[in-house]
Design an enzyme around this catalytic site. Structure first.
Site, PDB file in Angstrom:
ATOM      1  N   LYS A  29       0.837  -1.212   0.000  1.00  0.00           N
ATOM      2  CA  LYS A  29       0.000   0.000   0.000  1.00  0.00           C
ATOM      3  C   LYS A  29       0.868   1.257   0.000  1.00  0.00           C
ATOM      4  CE  LYS A  29      -2.841   0.777   3.674  1.00  0.00           C
ATOM      5  NZ  LYS A  29      -2.666   2.087   4.339  1.00  0.00           N
ATOM      6  N   SER A  30       1.877   1.286   0.859  1.00  0.00           N
ATOM      7  CA  SER A  30       2.722   2.493   0.951  1.00  0.00           C
ATOM      8  C   SER A  30       3.409   2.773  -0.383  1.00  0.00           C
ATOM      9  CB  SER A  30       3.792   2.295   2.030  1.00  0.00           C
ATOM     10  OG  SER A  30       3.198   2.157   3.288  1.00  0.00           O
ATOM     11  N   ARG A  34       2.810   5.987  -3.256  1.00  0.00           N
ATOM     12  CA  ARG A  34       3.938   6.823  -3.674  1.00  0.00           C
ATOM     13  C   ARG A  34       4.182   6.725  -5.174  1.00  0.00           C
ATOM     14  NH1 ARG A  34       4.132   5.648   1.641  1.00  0.00           N
ATOM     15  NH2 ARG A  34       5.470   6.832   3.074  1.00  0.00           N
ATOM     16  N   ARG A 130      -8.465  11.938  12.569  1.00  0.00           N
ATOM     17  CA  ARG A 130      -7.021  11.684  12.759  1.00  0.00           C
ATOM     18  C   ARG A 130      -6.213  12.986  12.822  1.00  0.00           C
ATOM     19  NH1 ARG A 130      -5.418   6.691   9.105  1.00  0.00           N
ATOM     20  NH2 ARG A 130      -3.474   6.888  10.299  1.00  0.00           N
ATOM     21  N   SER A 175       7.421   8.945  12.388  1.00  0.00           N
ATOM     22  CA  SER A 175       6.327   8.860  11.418  1.00  0.00           C
ATOM     23  C   SER A 175       6.840   9.002   9.997  1.00  0.00           C
ATOM     24  CB  SER A 175       5.287   9.946  11.688  1.00  0.00           C
ATOM     25  OG  SER A 175       4.427  10.067  10.572  1.00  0.00           O
ATOM     26  N   GLN A 177       4.931   9.155   7.504  1.00  0.00           N
ATOM     27  CA  GLN A 177       4.032  10.062   6.786  1.00  0.00           C
ATOM     28  C   GLN A 177       4.465  11.509   6.966  1.00  0.00           C
ATOM     29  OE1 GLN A 177       0.078   9.001   8.104  1.00  0.00           O
ATOM     30  NE2 GLN A 177       0.069   7.132   6.878  1.00  0.00           N
ATOM     31  N   ASP A 323       2.198  -1.227  11.946  1.00  0.00           N
ATOM     32  CA  ASP A 323       0.867  -1.635  11.459  1.00  0.00           C
ATOM     33  C   ASP A 323       0.550  -3.092  11.771  1.00  0.00           C
ATOM     34  OD1 ASP A 323       0.536   0.914  10.515  1.00  0.00           O
ATOM     35  OD2 ASP A 323       1.236   0.429   8.495  1.00  0.00           O
ATOM     36  N   LYS A 350      -4.477   5.586  14.848  1.00  0.00           N
ATOM     37  CA  LYS A 350      -4.569   4.966  13.514  1.00  0.00           C
ATOM     38  C   LYS A 350      -6.035   4.975  13.060  1.00  0.00           C
ATOM     39  CE  LYS A 350      -0.144   4.104  13.289  1.00  0.00           C
ATOM     40  NZ  LYS A 350       0.699   4.829  12.326  1.00  0.00           N
ATOM     41  N   ARG A 395      -7.320  -3.563   9.723  1.00  0.00           N
ATOM     42  CA  ARG A 395      -6.336  -4.475  10.340  1.00  0.00           C
ATOM     43  C   ARG A 395      -6.910  -5.192  11.567  1.00  0.00           C
ATOM     44  NH1 ARG A 395      -2.385  -3.745   6.894  1.00  0.00           N
ATOM     45  NH2 ARG A 395      -1.939  -1.637   6.188  1.00  0.00           N
TER      46      ARG A 395
HETATM   47  O1  SPQ Z   1      -2.680   5.408   5.396  1.00  0.00           O
HETATM   48  P1  SPQ Z   1      -3.029   5.060   6.815  1.00  0.00           P
HETATM   49  O2  SPQ Z   1      -4.503   5.074   7.009  1.00  0.00           O
HETATM   50  O3  SPQ Z   1      -2.331   5.939   7.813  1.00  0.00           O
HETATM   51  O4  SPQ Z   1      -2.526   3.564   7.020  1.00  0.00           O
HETATM   52  C1  SPQ Z   1      -1.771   2.841   8.014  1.00  0.00           C
HETATM   53  C2  SPQ Z   1      -2.290   1.355   7.948  1.00  0.00           C
HETATM   54  O5  SPQ Z   1      -2.406   0.669   8.950  1.00  0.00           O
HETATM   55  O6  SPQ Z   1      -2.522   0.920   6.819  1.00  0.00           O
HETATM   56  C3  SPQ Z   1      -1.869   3.419   9.420  1.00  0.00           C
HETATM   57  F1  SPQ Z   1      -2.965   3.304  10.012  1.00  0.00           F
HETATM   58  O7  SPQ Z   1      -0.386   2.773   7.640  1.00  0.00           O
HETATM   59  C4  SPQ Z   1       0.556   3.853   7.687  1.00  0.00           C
HETATM   60  C5  SPQ Z   1       1.604   3.564   8.744  1.00  0.00           C
HETATM   61  O8  SPQ Z   1       1.060   3.358  10.006  1.00  0.00           O
HETATM   62  C6  SPQ Z   1       1.199   3.972   6.332  1.00  0.00           C
HETATM   63  C7  SPQ Z   1       2.458   4.761   6.342  1.00  0.00           C
HETATM   64  C8  SPQ Z   1       3.045   5.222   5.056  1.00  0.00           C
HETATM   65  O9  SPQ Z   1       2.709   4.683   3.985  1.00  0.00           O
HETATM   66  O10 SPQ Z   1       3.895   6.139   5.105  1.00  0.00           O
HETATM   67  C9  SPQ Z   1       3.144   5.066   7.504  1.00  0.00           C
HETATM   68  C10 SPQ Z   1       2.652   4.680   8.835  1.00  0.00           C
HETATM   69  O11 SPQ Z   1       2.066   5.800   9.469  1.00  0.00           O
HETATM   70  P2  SPQ Z   1       2.909   6.830  10.371  1.00  0.00           P
HETATM   71  O12 SPQ Z   1       1.836   7.655  11.054  1.00  0.00           O
HETATM   72  O13 SPQ Z   1       3.680   5.999  11.333  1.00  0.00           O
HETATM   73  O14 SPQ Z   1       3.744   7.638   9.501  1.00  0.00           O
END
Ligand code: SPQ
Length: 440
Positions: A29-30, A34, A130, A175, A177, A323, A350, A395
């Site tokens: 997914k990540s 991207r 969030r 993080s 993100q 996750d 989350k 999840r």
């Molecule tokens: O996209 P979303 O909803 O935040 O998805 C989650 C998941 O469980 O699928 C978090 F709930 O994954 C994030 C992950 O926890 C995906 C991610 C990324 O692609 O950069 C980074 C993580 O979040 P964070 O807040 O730690 O940066």
């Protein structure tokens, strides 16, 4: 989904069984998110294979279509993006709806802070709760004009036409993100943008930027880039998602007589906490056929049943498995002894409060699970059957489905529609591997 409304999908999982054979879970997914973002702002045509055709990534795709990017697919995981260059995005006609996807909203906040136009971003009920201050605040320090609600939640409104300036930001939380959001803003900034992380987080943005020919420097825990360059279109092969594989790693570990191979899984070192933690609990996981695909390490993972034991989860593994804790809590429930998780307060923000959602469900299934501010204490025991609620968190739903492999009665899980945000086809694939799951 076009709106935040979801019908209630219920899973019923009969107890027992084992997981066997070879399966390939859908794309990461990540990396899929991207690939669309960087492909859209690159010069030239980017071809993506193995793209995750799930609601979250489709939201990202629709957002870029709404900003004038021509994208073909996804067709059997293939996507073709006609990049418009760093400054070629067009103002969208209406707010960008990003569904359940935190990644879309946070990364787009950075990418859109440097545009010439205004944009608003909204999401479903979960995303609307969030925290967005974590990106809004540092982006403002870079010169962005970005508004949240008073409590720091979506919708986000970005006023365009601001000159973004590079800066050095020390992230208060680990993080990926936040890091990615600032790096994407940094592409549009005057000067250099650096982000220092308190612990390693997934580095797909940095790797992919380099794949697009954009120079990124790393020095220890600091990553930097200079604004004003250009991205060159490329080809991307998305590996299977280790976060989706995690349900099967746990399922096959806890179910007697299991022997399962997960094919072509991304094993980026910033994502393999689940393997390290399961191994520390006594899990039997072998990494086979390691190779590099498009700048990302990939392997087949063989997992066999094992007698798990409770552990104190090392805090350095927490961001690397962030996750995967919902499924790891199921492993802990089946382990001998006590498992203690600390340093994982991020789980509370989350798609749901994953500490509370999992503790509530585990208690209903007869497990002594005590939530703490930043983790959980779980005493391994015997899972009974019962009825649990995923509270709309993909999840949580998939983790409780795997719990049935060791439960003494059927498990019913309500509110599972959001499994489609990350893992379309979960019911069919897990049924094929041996899970006794049905969903009307
Ligand atoms: O996209 P979303 O909803 O935040 O998805 C989650 C998941 O469980 O699928 C978090 F709930 O994954 C994030 C992950 O926890 C995906 C991610 C990324 O692609 O950069 C980074 C993580 O979040 P964070 O807040 O730690 O940066």
């Amino acid at each position: 989904m076009a709106s935040g409304e979801q019908e209630d999908i219920t899973y019923t999982v009969q107890p027992g069984g084992s997981l066997n054979g070879r399966v390939r879970v859908p794309g990461d997914k990540s990396i899929s998110h991207r690939s669309i973002m960087l492909g859209a702002i690159a010069d030239g045509v980017t071809e993506v294979d193995g793209f995750l055709t799930a609601e979250d990534c489709l939201c990202t795709m629709e957002a870029f279509r709404a900003m004038g990017v021509s994208i073909d697919g996804p067709t059997n995981g293939r996507v073709v993006i006609r990049g418009v260059g760093l400054h070629g995005l067009k103002p969208p006609q209406k707010p960008l709806y990003l569904g359940n996807s935190g990644t879309s909203m946070r990364l787009l906040s950075g990418l859109l802070s440097g545009q010439a136009f205004n944009v608003e971003m909204t999401g479903d009920a979960s995303l609307s709760k969030r925290p967005m201050k974590r990106v809004a605040q540092p982006l403002r320090l870079m010169g962005a004009d970005i508004a949240t609600t008073e409590t720091g939640t979506p919708p986000l409104r970005i006023t365009g036409g601001r000159q973004i300036r590079g800066m050095h930001y020390k992230m208060p939380m680990a993080s990926a993100q936040v890091k990615s959001s600032l790096l994407l803003a940094g592409l549009y900034a005057k000067g250099k943008t650096c982000v220092t992380e308190p612990a390693p987080t997934r580095d797909h943005t940095e790797r992919m930027l380099q794949g697009f020919g954009y120079s990124v420097e790393r020095d220890g825990s600091t990553v930097c880039l200079n604004g004003g360059g250009a991205l060159r279109a490329t080809k991307i092969d998305v590996p299977a998602d280790i976060s989706s594989s995690a349900f099967f790693l746990v399922g096959a570990s806890i179910a007697p007589n299991s022997d399962l191979v997960l094919e072509h899984v991304g094993i980026n070192p910033t994502r393999i906490g689940v393997i390290n933690i399961l191994r520390a609990m006594g899990g039997d996981i072998t990494i086979q056929n390691e190779r590099t695909v498009g700048g990302e390490p990939v392997a087949d993972l063989r997992v066999r049943s094992a007698e798990l034991r409770g552990i104190d989860i090392p805090t350095d593994q927490v961001p690397l498995a962030i996750d995967e804790f919902p499924s790891l809590f199921i492993a802990a429930a089946c382990a001998k002894g006590t498992t203690v998780l600390t340093g994982a307060e991020e789980l509370r923000v989350k798609e749901s409060d994953r500490i509370q959602s999992m503790a509530d469900g585990l208690l209903k299934l007869g497990i002594d699970a005590r939530p703490t501010a930043d983790g959980m204490v779980i005493n391994g025991g015997t899972l009974t059957g019962g009825v649990v609620n995923s509270v709309g968190d993909h999840r949580i739903a998939m983790s409780f489905a795997m719990a049935a492999l060791r439960a003494s009665g059927p498990i019913t899980i309500h509110d599972c529609a959001n499994v489609n945000t990350s893992f379309p086809g979960f019911v069919d694939l897990s049924h094929r591997a041996g899970l006794r799951i049905t969903s009307p």
